[in-house]
Design a protein around this motif. Structure first.
Motif, PDB file in Angstrom:
ATOM      1  N   CYS A   1       0.832  -1.213   0.000  1.00  0.00           N
ATOM      2  CA  CYS A   1       0.000   0.000   0.000  1.00  0.00           C
ATOM      3  C   CYS A   1       0.866   1.262   0.000  1.00  0.00           C
ATOM      4  O   CYS A   1       0.549   2.232  -0.696  1.00  0.00           O
ATOM      5  CB  CYS A   1      -0.933   0.002   1.205  1.00  0.00           C
ATOM      6  SG  CYS A   1      -2.252  -1.201   1.082  1.00  0.00           S
TER       7      CYS A   1
ATOM      8  N   THR B   1      -9.369  -2.701  -0.720  1.00  0.00           N
ATOM      9  CA  THR B   1     -10.278  -1.604  -1.013  1.00  0.00           C
ATOM     10  C   THR B   1      -9.539  -0.559  -1.832  1.00  0.00           C
ATOM     11  O   THR B   1      -8.474  -0.100  -1.440  1.00  0.00           O
ATOM     12  CB  THR B   1     -10.801  -0.946   0.282  1.00  0.00           C
ATOM     13  OG1 THR B   1     -11.365  -1.954   1.106  1.00  0.00           O
ATOM     14  CG2 THR B   1     -11.845   0.101  -0.029  1.00  0.00           C
ATOM     15  N   TRP B   2     -10.115  -0.193  -2.969  1.00  0.00           N
ATOM     16  CA  TRP B   2      -9.592   0.896  -3.790  1.00  0.00           C
ATOM     17  C   TRP B   2     -10.487   2.086  -3.508  1.00  0.00           C
ATOM     18  O   TRP B   2     -11.615   2.156  -3.955  1.00  0.00           O
ATOM     19  CB  TRP B   2      -9.643   0.504  -5.253  1.00  0.00           C
ATOM     20  CG  TRP B   2      -9.018   1.472  -6.194  1.00  0.00           C
ATOM     21  CD1 TRP B   2      -8.655   2.757  -5.955  1.00  0.00           C
ATOM     22  CD2 TRP B   2      -8.688   1.225  -7.567  1.00  0.00           C
ATOM     23  NE1 TRP B   2      -8.117   3.328  -7.063  1.00  0.00           N
ATOM     24  CE2 TRP B   2      -8.126   2.402  -8.077  1.00  0.00           C
ATOM     25  CE3 TRP B   2      -8.821   0.132  -8.396  1.00  0.00           C
ATOM     26  CZ2 TRP B   2      -7.704   2.512  -9.388  1.00  0.00           C
ATOM     27  CZ3 TRP B   2      -8.396   0.248  -9.700  1.00  0.00           C
ATOM     28  CH2 TRP B   2      -7.841   1.418 -10.186  1.00  0.00           C
ATOM     29  N   HIS B   3      -9.979   3.017  -2.745  1.00  0.00           N
ATOM     30  CA  HIS B   3     -10.767   4.175  -2.313  1.00  0.00           C
ATOM     31  C   HIS B   3     -10.939   5.157  -3.464  1.00  0.00           C
ATOM     32  O   HIS B   3     -10.169   5.166  -4.424  1.00  0.00           O
ATOM     33  CB  HIS B   3     -10.106   4.856  -1.115  1.00  0.00           C
ATOM     34  CG  HIS B   3      -9.999   3.955   0.071  1.00  0.00           C
ATOM     35  ND1 HIS B   3     -11.052   3.725   0.917  1.00  0.00           N
ATOM     36  CD2 HIS B   3      -8.980   3.202   0.533  1.00  0.00           C
ATOM     37  CE1 HIS B   3     -10.683   2.884   1.861  1.00  0.00           C
ATOM     38  NE2 HIS B   3      -9.421   2.553   1.649  1.00  0.00           N
ATOM     39  N   ASN B   4     -11.952   5.993  -3.329  1.00  0.00           N
ATOM     40  CA  ASN B   4     -12.229   6.978  -4.370  1.00  0.00           C
ATOM     41  C   ASN B   4     -11.068   7.956  -4.506  1.00  0.00           C
ATOM     42  O   ASN B   4     -10.509   8.403  -3.514  1.00  0.00           O
ATOM     43  CB  ASN B   4     -13.505   7.756  -4.042  1.00  0.00           C
ATOM     44  CG  ASN B   4     -14.740   6.906  -4.139  1.00  0.00           C
ATOM     45  OD1 ASN B   4     -14.734   5.878  -4.793  1.00  0.00           O
ATOM     46  ND2 ASN B   4     -15.797   7.328  -3.491  1.00  0.00           N
TER      47      ASN B   4
ATOM     48  N   TRP C   1      -5.108   2.734  -1.763  1.00  0.00           N
ATOM     49  CA  TRP C   1      -5.539   1.374  -1.514  1.00  0.00           C
ATOM     50  C   TRP C   1      -5.337   1.057  -0.044  1.00  0.00           C
ATOM     51  O   TRP C   1      -4.405   1.542   0.583  1.00  0.00           O
ATOM     52  CB  TRP C   1      -4.699   0.373  -2.306  1.00  0.00           C
ATOM     53  CG  TRP C   1      -4.894   0.364  -3.772  1.00  0.00           C
ATOM     54  CD1 TRP C   1      -5.767   1.110  -4.505  1.00  0.00           C
ATOM     55  CD2 TRP C   1      -4.180  -0.439  -4.713  1.00  0.00           C
ATOM     56  NE1 TRP C   1      -5.642   0.811  -5.840  1.00  0.00           N
ATOM     57  CE2 TRP C   1      -4.676  -0.144  -5.994  1.00  0.00           C
ATOM     58  CE3 TRP C   1      -3.187  -1.382  -4.599  1.00  0.00           C
ATOM     59  CZ2 TRP C   1      -4.212  -0.752  -7.139  1.00  0.00           C
ATOM     60  CZ3 TRP C   1      -2.722  -1.991  -5.738  1.00  0.00           C
ATOM     61  CH2 TRP C   1      -3.228  -1.683  -7.000  1.00  0.00           C
ATOM     62  N   THR C   2      -6.207   0.228   0.467  1.00  0.00           N
ATOM     63  CA  THR C   2      -5.957  -0.403   1.761  1.00  0.00           C
ATOM     64  C   THR C   2      -6.119  -1.902   1.566  1.00  0.00           C
ATOM     65  O   THR C   2      -7.030  -2.347   0.876  1.00  0.00           O
ATOM     66  CB  THR C   2      -6.920   0.085   2.857  1.00  0.00           C
ATOM     67  OG1 THR C   2      -8.259  -0.095   2.420  1.00  0.00           O
ATOM     68  CG2 THR C   2      -6.689   1.536   3.195  1.00  0.00           C
TER      69      THR C   2
ATOM     70  N   ASP D   1     -15.581  11.900  -4.894  1.00  0.00           N
ATOM     71  CA  ASP D   1     -16.689  11.769  -3.945  1.00  0.00           C
ATOM     72  C   ASP D   1     -17.735  12.852  -4.183  1.00  0.00           C
ATOM     73  O   ASP D   1     -17.424  14.017  -4.409  1.00  0.00           O
ATOM     74  CB  ASP D   1     -16.181  11.874  -2.507  1.00  0.00           C
ATOM     75  CG  ASP D   1     -15.438  10.632  -2.087  1.00  0.00           C
ATOM     76  OD1 ASP D   1     -15.757   9.562  -2.606  1.00  0.00           O
ATOM     77  OD2 ASP D   1     -14.532  10.756  -1.254  1.00  0.00           O
TER      78      ASP D   1
ATOM     79  N   TYR E   1     -13.981  -3.030  -4.114  1.00  0.00           N
ATOM     80  CA  TYR E   1     -13.667  -3.778  -2.901  1.00  0.00           C
ATOM     81  C   TYR E   1     -13.678  -5.265  -3.231  1.00  0.00           C
ATOM     82  O   TYR E   1     -14.593  -5.751  -3.897  1.00  0.00           O
ATOM     83  CB  TYR E   1     -14.681  -3.494  -1.794  1.00  0.00           C
ATOM     84  CG  TYR E   1     -14.517  -4.384  -0.582  1.00  0.00           C
ATOM     85  CD1 TYR E   1     -13.502  -4.146   0.328  1.00  0.00           C
ATOM     86  CD2 TYR E   1     -15.351  -5.473  -0.374  1.00  0.00           C
ATOM     87  CE1 TYR E   1     -13.329  -4.969   1.424  1.00  0.00           C
ATOM     88  CE2 TYR E   1     -15.188  -6.300   0.724  1.00  0.00           C
ATOM     89  CZ  TYR E   1     -14.180  -6.042   1.614  1.00  0.00           C
ATOM     90  OH  TYR E   1     -14.003  -6.855   2.689  1.00  0.00           O
TER      91      TYR E   1
ATOM     92  N   LYS F   1     -17.841   4.674   0.257  1.00  0.00           N
ATOM     93  CA  LYS F   1     -16.928   5.646  -0.355  1.00  0.00           C
ATOM     94  C   LYS F   1     -15.728   4.930  -0.967  1.00  0.00           C
ATOM     95  O   LYS F   1     -14.596   5.261  -0.699  1.00  0.00           O
ATOM     96  CB  LYS F   1     -16.443   6.649   0.694  1.00  0.00           C
ATOM     97  CG  LYS F   1     -17.543   7.407   1.376  1.00  0.00           C
ATOM     98  CD  LYS F   1     -18.205   8.392   0.454  1.00  0.00           C
ATOM     99  CE  LYS F   1     -19.186   9.227   1.244  1.00  0.00           C
ATOM    100  NZ  LYS F   1     -20.143   9.892   0.433  1.00  0.00           N
ATOM    101  N   PHE F   2     -15.983   3.932  -1.769  1.00  0.00           N
ATOM    102  CA  PHE F   2     -14.909   3.224  -2.441  1.00  0.00           C
ATOM    103  C   PHE F   2     -15.307   2.972  -3.880  1.00  0.00           C
ATOM    104  O   PHE F   2     -16.475   3.010  -4.240  1.00  0.00           O
ATOM    105  CB  PHE F   2     -14.579   1.904  -1.739  1.00  0.00           C
ATOM    106  CG  PHE F   2     -15.711   0.915  -1.694  1.00  0.00           C
ATOM    107  CD1 PHE F   2     -15.986   0.094  -2.764  1.00  0.00           C
ATOM    108  CD2 PHE F   2     -16.500   0.817  -0.573  1.00  0.00           C
ATOM    109  CE1 PHE F   2     -17.020  -0.816  -2.734  1.00  0.00           C
ATOM    110  CE2 PHE F   2     -17.532  -0.088  -0.517  1.00  0.00           C
ATOM    111  CZ  PHE F   2     -17.805  -0.894  -1.602  1.00  0.00           C
TER     112      PHE F   2
END
Length: 157
Positions: free
Chosen positions: A56, A93-96, A68-69, A101, A113, A109-110
């Protein structure tokens, strides 16, 4: 809870390794080797989480700066060339991206996932893939718990 315990074990093992000189002087070499083995075991148990954090962090440093997390990455290497190795990525998780947003939008808010992604990979092709940009041999890819989150913009609705 289990993750917190593993992080605590890693922290304690690092502290014990740093204090190794004092440990040898106080308790002798036999106890020191036992403590060192225990520290190595604690690091081995939390290696999946350490690999996930390193990946990450590396992804955030590329020019696209993906956010990413990853919960953990389990690597089960095969020692023979004829057998492919397993790489399992948990809770990816690929965040926005910034500006993606919508403040009026409720919900997740991703962008993407995956609960679990299993790859069967030939690890002997990993080094040429990273150094020479050759192809990475993937024998199988299985995804479980895939969630893809999109919204329509106001012009298209």
């Amino acid at each position: 809870m289990l993750r917190g315990i593993r992080c605590l074990l890693v922290s304690l093992s690092i502290l014990l390794v740093l204090l190794s000189g004092v440990t040898i002087w106080m308790v002798g070499l036999q106890w020191y080797l036992g403590i060192l083995a225990l520290s190595g075991w604690a690091i081995f148990l939390s290696m999946d989480y350490i690999v996930a954090k390193v990946v990450c962090t590396a992804i955030r440093r590329i020019p696209q700066a993906y956010i990413w997390t990853i919960g953990r990455i389990a690597i089960r290497p095969a020692l023979r060339r004829s057998v492919m190795s397993d790489i399992v990525v948990y809770d990816w998780t690929w965040h926005n991206p910034p500006g993606f947003d919508n403040p009026r939008q409720s919900g997740p808010k991703f962008l993407l996932y995956m609960q679990e992604m299993r790859l069967r990979v030939d690890l002997w092709t990993l080094v040429p893939a990273l150094t020479k940009h050759d192809a990475l041999k993937i024998g199988q890819m299985r995804v479980r718990g895939l969630c893809f989150n999109t919204t329509r913009n106001s012009r298209g609705s």
